[in-house]
Design a protein around this motif. Structure first.
Motif, PDB file in Angstrom:
ATOM      1  N   SER A  27     -11.650  -3.430  10.244  1.00 52.42           N
ATOM      2  CA  SER A  27     -11.830  -4.085   8.957  1.00 52.42           C
ATOM      3  C   SER A  27     -12.939  -3.393   8.155  1.00 52.42           C
ATOM      4  CB  SER A  27     -12.189  -5.552   9.213  1.00 52.42           C
ATOM      5  OG  SER A  27     -12.964  -6.066   8.177  1.00 52.42           O
ATOM      6  N   GLU A  28     -12.724  -3.210   6.865  1.00 48.35           N
ATOM      7  CA  GLU A  28     -13.736  -2.579   6.011  1.00 48.35           C
ATOM      8  C   GLU A  28     -15.005  -3.412   5.961  1.00 48.35           C
ATOM      9  OE1 GLU A  28     -12.530  -1.318   2.086  1.00 48.35           O
ATOM     10  OE2 GLU A  28     -10.551  -0.764   2.837  1.00 48.35           O
ATOM     11  N   ILE A  29     -14.843  -4.721   5.952  1.00 49.52           N
ATOM     12  CA  ILE A  29     -16.010  -5.602   5.884  1.00 49.52           C
ATOM     13  C   ILE A  29     -16.814  -5.484   7.177  1.00 49.52           C
ATOM     14  CG2 ILE A  29     -16.802  -7.976   5.563  1.00 49.52           C
ATOM     15  CD1 ILE A  29     -14.071  -8.457   4.091  1.00 49.52           C
ATOM     16  N   LYS A  30     -16.116  -5.415   8.322  1.00 51.15           N
ATOM     17  CA  LYS A  30     -16.820  -5.241   9.603  1.00 51.15           C
ATOM     18  C   LYS A  30     -17.582  -3.923   9.606  1.00 51.15           C
ATOM     19  CE  LYS A  30     -14.909  -5.786  13.600  1.00 51.15           C
ATOM     20  NZ  LYS A  30     -13.876  -5.799  14.654  1.00 51.15           N
ATOM     21  N   ASP A  45      -8.776  -8.485  11.147  1.00 49.28           N
ATOM     22  CA  ASP A  45      -8.507  -7.785   9.890  1.00 49.28           C
ATOM     23  C   ASP A  45      -9.409  -8.398   8.810  1.00 49.28           C
ATOM     24  OD1 ASP A  45      -7.361 -10.261   9.519  1.00 49.28           O
ATOM     25  OD2 ASP A  45      -5.394  -9.513   8.951  1.00 49.28           O
ATOM     26  N   ASP A  46      -9.394  -7.794   7.614  1.00 45.01           N
ATOM     27  CA  ASP A  46     -10.275  -8.269   6.543  1.00 45.01           C
ATOM     28  C   ASP A  46     -10.050  -9.737   6.209  1.00 45.01           C
ATOM     29  OD1 ASP A  46     -11.978  -6.167   6.109  1.00 45.01           O
ATOM     30  OD2 ASP A  46     -10.855  -5.303   4.447  1.00 45.01           O
TER      31      ASP A  46
END
Length: 150
Positions: free
Chosen positions: A3-6, A47-48
């Motif tokens: 995930s991009e946020i992770k 996931d995001d």
């Protein structure tokens, strides 16, 4: 795929370590520990959308705790909760305005043909993924109810 946020949170941890920002680092580690717990328990990669749901839930829990601490005249503890909220919210998307929420509700009601409280689930099903992490679901739910009761 991660995930991009992770990934953003992981790099924020490194920045906090370099800056020796202990309090911020502690909050970020708590967030990643929660991600890891869910991934291990459910044997999935977040996931995001799921990451947003987790961050949203953590923010809500802290908001509730801060309110309780304030009511109990423990401003010191409320301040800690509010600091954690600030750190977590930095990774949430920009909050929706009340007008944007009303527009989404009108669109969802129109697209589902919802006309009464029995259709609440259909409307929530469309709205929830679009507002997750960007609005308080409790408040959104109340607005949907008000719209359906008309």
């Amino acid at each position: 795929m991660m995930s991009e946020i992770k990934q953003a949170i992981t790099s924020a941890i490194k920045d906090a370590m370099r800056a020796k920002a202990k309090e911020r680092l502690s909050v970020l580690r708590m967030v990643t520990a929660e991600f890891k717990r869910i991934e291990v328990d459910e044997r999935i990669e977040l996931d995001d959308a799921r990451v947003l749901a987790v961050l949203d839930k953590m923010t809500k829990q802290r908001r509730d705790a801060a309110t309780q601490f304030t009511d109990a005249n423990r401003q010191d503890l409320a301040d800690i909760e509010n600091f954690e909220i600030e750190v977590i919210q930095a990774f949430l998307p920009q909050a929706l305005t009340e007008e944007e929420i009303h527009t989404l509700i009108r669109e969802a009601i129109a697209s589902t043909g919802a006309s009464n409280m029995g259709d609440m689930g259909k409307v929530m099903g469309i709205i929830k993924p679009r507002v997750q992490g960007r609005a308080d679901m409790g408040a959104v739910s109340k607005l949907i109810k008000a719209s359906l009761q008309g």
